[in-house]
Design a protein around this motif. Structure first.
Motif, PDB file in Angstrom:
ATOM      1  N   TYR A  51       0.833  -1.209   0.000  1.00 50.05           N
ATOM      2  CA  TYR A  51       0.000   0.000   0.000  1.00 50.05           C
ATOM      3  C   TYR A  51       0.863   1.253   0.000  1.00 50.05           C
ATOM      4  CZ  TYR A  51      -2.578   3.947   1.818  1.00 50.05           C
ATOM      5  OH  TYR A  51      -3.082   5.220   1.980  1.00 50.05           O
ATOM      6  N   TRP A  52       1.887   1.281   0.846  1.00 44.93           N
ATOM      7  CA  TRP A  52       2.699   2.491   0.988  1.00 44.93           C
ATOM      8  C   TRP A  52       3.557   2.746  -0.243  1.00 44.93           C
ATOM      9  CZ3 TRP A  52       1.321   5.606   4.752  1.00 44.93           C
ATOM     10  CH2 TRP A  52       0.606   5.070   5.818  1.00 44.93           C
ATOM     11  N   LEU A  53       4.016   1.686  -0.890  1.00 41.50           N
ATOM     12  CA  LEU A  53       4.747   1.877  -2.141  1.00 41.50           C
ATOM     13  C   LEU A  53       3.825   2.455  -3.212  1.00 41.50           C
ATOM     14  CD1 LEU A  53       7.174  -1.142  -2.538  1.00 41.50           C
ATOM     15  CD2 LEU A  53       7.698   1.251  -2.980  1.00 41.50           C
ATOM     16  N   GLY A  54       2.596   1.931  -3.269  1.00 40.02           N
ATOM     17  CA  GLY A  54       1.631   2.481  -4.213  1.00 40.02           C
ATOM     18  C   GLY A  54       1.320   3.934  -3.925  1.00 40.02           C
ATOM     19  N   LEU A  55       1.148   4.263  -2.633  1.00 41.77           N
ATOM     20  CA  LEU A  55       0.864   5.643  -2.246  1.00 41.77           C
ATOM     21  C   LEU A  55       2.035   6.556  -2.601  1.00 41.77           C
ATOM     22  CD1 LEU A  55      -0.998   7.677  -0.790  1.00 41.77           C
ATOM     23  CD2 LEU A  55       0.159   7.043   1.345  1.00 41.77           C
ATOM     24  N   GLY A  56       3.253   6.106  -2.317  1.00 38.00           N
ATOM     25  CA  GLY A  56       4.428   6.909  -2.651  1.00 38.00           C
ATOM     26  C   GLY A  56       4.558   7.143  -4.150  1.00 38.00           C
ATOM     27  N   MET A  57       4.265   6.106  -4.931  1.00 40.59           N
ATOM     28  CA  MET A  57       4.308   6.250  -6.389  1.00 40.59           C
ATOM     29  C   MET A  57       3.220   7.216  -6.871  1.00 40.59           C
ATOM     30  SD  MET A  57       6.640   4.250  -7.848  1.00 40.59           S
ATOM     31  CE  MET A  57       7.702   2.864  -7.426  1.00 40.59           C
ATOM     32  N   ARG A  58       2.040   7.134  -6.254  1.00 42.43           N
ATOM     33  CA  ARG A  58       0.965   8.038  -6.650  1.00 42.43           C
ATOM     34  C   ARG A  58       1.319   9.484  -6.330  1.00 42.43           C
ATOM     35  NH1 ARG A  58      -2.092   3.662  -4.753  1.00 42.43           N
ATOM     36  NH2 ARG A  58      -2.496   4.577  -2.707  1.00 42.43           N
ATOM     37  N   SER A  59       1.930   9.695  -5.176  1.00 40.36           N
ATOM     38  CA  SER A  59       2.298  11.068  -4.809  1.00 40.36           C
ATOM     39  C   SER A  59       3.343  11.631  -5.771  1.00 40.36           C
ATOM     40  CB  SER A  59       2.819  11.104  -3.374  1.00 40.36           C
ATOM     41  OG  SER A  59       4.052  10.419  -3.253  1.00 40.36           O
ATOM     42  N   ALA A  60       4.139  10.745  -6.385  1.00 37.55           N
ATOM     43  CA  ALA A  60       5.163  11.194  -7.327  1.00 37.55           C
ATOM     44  C   ALA A  60       4.594  11.446  -8.715  1.00 37.55           C
ATOM     45  CB  ALA A  60       6.287  10.154  -7.407  1.00 37.55           C
ATOM     46  N   GLN A  63      -7.272  12.322   2.663  1.00 33.21           N
ATOM     47  CA  GLN A  63      -7.035  13.269   1.569  1.00 33.21           C
ATOM     48  C   GLN A  63      -5.629  13.872   1.676  1.00 33.21           C
ATOM     49  OE1 GLN A  63     -10.267  16.092   1.266  1.00 33.21           O
ATOM     50  NE2 GLN A  63     -11.728  14.509   0.700  1.00 33.21           N
ATOM     51  N   SER A  64      -4.656  12.972   1.886  1.00 30.54           N
ATOM     52  CA  SER A  64      -3.267  13.395   2.045  1.00 30.54           C
ATOM     53  C   SER A  64      -2.348  12.333   1.449  1.00 30.54           C
ATOM     54  CB  SER A  64      -2.943  13.591   3.532  1.00 30.54           C
ATOM     55  OG  SER A  64      -1.540  13.744   3.726  1.00 30.54           O
ATOM     56  N   TRP A  65      -1.204  12.778   0.916  1.00 32.44           N
ATOM     57  CA  TRP A  65      -0.210  11.829   0.399  1.00 32.44           C
ATOM     58  C   TRP A  65       0.582  11.178   1.529  1.00 32.44           C
ATOM     59  CZ3 TRP A  65      -1.669  10.502  -4.007  1.00 32.44           C
ATOM     60  CH2 TRP A  65      -1.999  11.395  -5.038  1.00 32.44           C
ATOM     61  N   ARG A  66       0.540  11.753   2.716  1.00 32.78           N
ATOM     62  CA  ARG A  66       1.190  11.175   3.896  1.00 32.78           C
ATOM     63  C   ARG A  66       2.639  10.756   3.601  1.00 32.78           C
ATOM     64  NH1 ARG A  66      -2.619   6.844   6.623  1.00 32.78           N
ATOM     65  NH2 ARG A  66      -2.798   6.010   4.520  1.00 32.78           N
ATOM     66  N   THR A  67       3.420  11.714   3.166  1.00 31.86           N
ATOM     67  CA  THR A  67       4.801  11.431   2.771  1.00 31.86           C
ATOM     68  C   THR A  67       5.638  10.913   3.935  1.00 31.86           C
ATOM     69  OG1 THR A  67       4.684  13.136   1.061  1.00 31.86           O
ATOM     70  CG2 THR A  67       6.874  12.399   1.729  1.00 31.86           C
ATOM     71  N   LEU A  68       5.544  11.546   5.093  1.00 33.86           N
ATOM     72  CA  LEU A  68       6.338  11.110   6.236  1.00 33.86           C
ATOM     73  C   LEU A  68       5.936   9.714   6.721  1.00 33.86           C
ATOM     74  CD1 LEU A  68       6.796  14.382   8.327  1.00 33.86           C
ATOM     75  CD2 LEU A  68       8.472  13.208   6.886  1.00 33.86           C
ATOM     76  N   PRO A  69       4.633   9.401   6.847  1.00 34.19           N
ATOM     77  CA  PRO A  69       4.276   8.017   7.193  1.00 34.19           C
ATOM     78  C   PRO A  69       4.755   7.010   6.149  1.00 34.19           C
ATOM     79  CG  PRO A  69       2.432   9.462   7.651  1.00 34.19           C
ATOM     80  CD  PRO A  69       3.451  10.294   6.924  1.00 34.19           C
ATOM     81  N   THR A  70       4.710   7.399   4.861  1.00 29.65           N
ATOM     82  CA  THR A  70       5.216   6.501   3.817  1.00 29.65           C
ATOM     83  C   THR A  70       6.690   6.200   4.052  1.00 29.65           C
ATOM     84  OG1 THR A  70       3.650   7.346   2.166  1.00 29.65           O
ATOM     85  CG2 THR A  70       5.624   6.235   1.334  1.00 29.65           C
ATOM     86  N   LEU A  71       7.453   7.248   4.302  1.00 31.04           N
ATOM     87  CA  LEU A  71       8.880   7.089   4.584  1.00 31.04           C
ATOM     88  C   LEU A  71       9.092   6.220   5.822  1.00 31.04           C
ATOM     89  CD1 LEU A  71      11.827   7.927   4.004  1.00 31.04           C
ATOM     90  CD2 LEU A  71      11.435   9.944   5.422  1.00 31.04           C
ATOM     91  N   GLY A  72       8.310   6.478   6.868  1.00 28.20           N
ATOM     92  CA  GLY A  72       8.477   5.747   8.116  1.00 28.20           C
ATOM     93  C   GLY A  72       8.137   4.269   8.005  1.00 28.20           C
ATOM     94  N   VAL A  73       7.004   3.950   7.358  1.00 34.81           N
ATOM     95  CA  VAL A  73       6.587   2.546   7.262  1.00 34.81           C
ATOM     96  C   VAL A  73       7.548   1.757   6.377  1.00 34.81           C
ATOM     97  CG1 VAL A  73       4.774   0.984   6.466  1.00 34.81           C
ATOM     98  CG2 VAL A  73       4.163   3.070   7.705  1.00 34.81           C
ATOM     99  N   LEU A  74       7.930   2.321   5.237  1.00 34.66           N
ATOM    100  CA  LEU A  74       8.871   1.609   4.362  1.00 34.66           C
ATOM    101  C   LEU A  74      10.224   1.434   5.043  1.00 34.66           C
ATOM    102  CD1 LEU A  74       8.081   3.149   0.853  1.00 34.66           C
ATOM    103  CD2 LEU A  74       7.386   0.924   1.761  1.00 34.66           C
ATOM    104  N   ALA A  75      10.659   2.454   5.776  1.00 37.46           N
ATOM    105  CA  ALA A  75      11.924   2.333   6.504  1.00 37.46           C
ATOM    106  C   ALA A  75      11.816   1.258   7.585  1.00 37.46           C
ATOM    107  CB  ALA A  75      12.297   3.678   7.124  1.00 37.46           C
TER     108      ALA A  75
END
Length: 283
Positions: free
Chosen positions: A211-220, A233-245
């Motif tokens: 899910y987070w990889l898909g979200l990160g790709m969508r935000s890009a 209604q947010s790209w949640r960039t920091l949570p994406t970074l945190g969960v993938l890390a």
């Protein structure tokens, strides 16, 4: 030269050679393109549908999710599959018998799988950029954003794949890994917004990296207007970074331990026993 440095250098060379060899094997080439064509076909037939509440193409909105799912699927299943197969045929035993051989082997396999994933991503993304000109509205910034998400996604999935592969008793057990990974696609908002799913399924999907990889790709790759269909209604960039890390840390912590345990158990006698059982099944 330091022995570990020599092993890393040898592994990089090995990975590059393995990657090039996949493009000389007709079966590998056909498999690569069939996978890409199937995805492109699905995206093409979705081009006239729109995201709920927007006028944006559902096909274009699905492209980033497909790319993210491909990274997870290849990172987990391919890495695990290679380890299981090459444990069966004695490749790992030969690597174990060489000074720093396991380090060189893992470096090479990581290199070849990473290159294959990047190639597959480009084979899918480039045609989609022509099919959907609305993708990557930020130009160079969109691609830079895509690069860091891709890099973190590889680190978050490849070690996990290696860890899972070390647990597989035989190549036939890889199906036990592949099927759950395919199931993740259904709950990770790949082809349709995750917000359309029941709330409990949304929470479950957010546990895993797909899910987070898909979200990160969508935000890009998607315009800001499409964020309305995302959770909060947010790209949640920091949570994406945190969960993938976090998944990267888990994989990097587990993989060395499990691989060392697997390597200790490898011996000529165990390889002979596996071959004997395989021959009995064939007979």
């Amino acid at each position: 030269m330091n022995p570990r440095t020599a092993a890393l250098r040898s592994g990089l060379q090995r990975g590059w050679i393995e990657f090039k060899q996949t493009w000389t094997n007709p079966d590998d080439v056909i498999g690569q393109f069939v996978f890409v064509v199937l995805f492109l076909g699905a995206l093409f037939f979705m081009r006239n549908a729109t995201l709920p509440g927007t006028g944006f193409s559902l096909g274009a909105a699905s492209v980033p999710g497909v790319l993210g799912a491909g990274i997870v699927f290849s990172g987990l299943s391919s890495s695990a599959g290679y380890l299981a197969v090459e444990r069966e045929d004695g490749t790992l035993l030969r690597a174990k018998a060489t000074p720093n051989g396991m380090l060189g082997y893992l470096t090479g396999k990581t290199t070849s799988v990473s290159l294959a994933q990047v190639t597959s991503l480009l084979l899918t993304l480039v045609p989609c950029l022509f099919l959907y000109p609305s993708l990557a509205p930020g130009g160079a910034w969109s691609y830079l954003h895509l690069v860091w998400v891709l890099a973190l996604g590889l680190v978050a999935t490849l070690p996990l794949g290696a860890a899972l592969g070390s647990l597989a008793g035989s190549p036939r057990a890889i199906g036990l890994i592949t099927m759950p990974v395919l199931g993740l696609g259904a709950i990770s908002g790949i082809f349709y917004p995750i917000t359309a799913l029941p709330v409990w399924v949304q929470y479950l999907g957010q546990v895993f990296p797909m899910y987070w990889l898909g979200l990160g790709m969508r935000s890009a790759l998607l315009p800001e207007s499409t964020v309305v269909v995302e959770i909060g209604q947010s790209w949640r960039t920091l949570p994406t970074l945190g969960v993938l890390a976090a998944w990267a840390v888990i994989g990097l912590a587990l993989a060395p331990v499990l691989l060392r345990r697997m390597a200790r158990r490898e011996a000529g006698s165990s390889l002979a026993q596996r071959r004997e059982k395989a021959m009995q099944r064939v007979g």
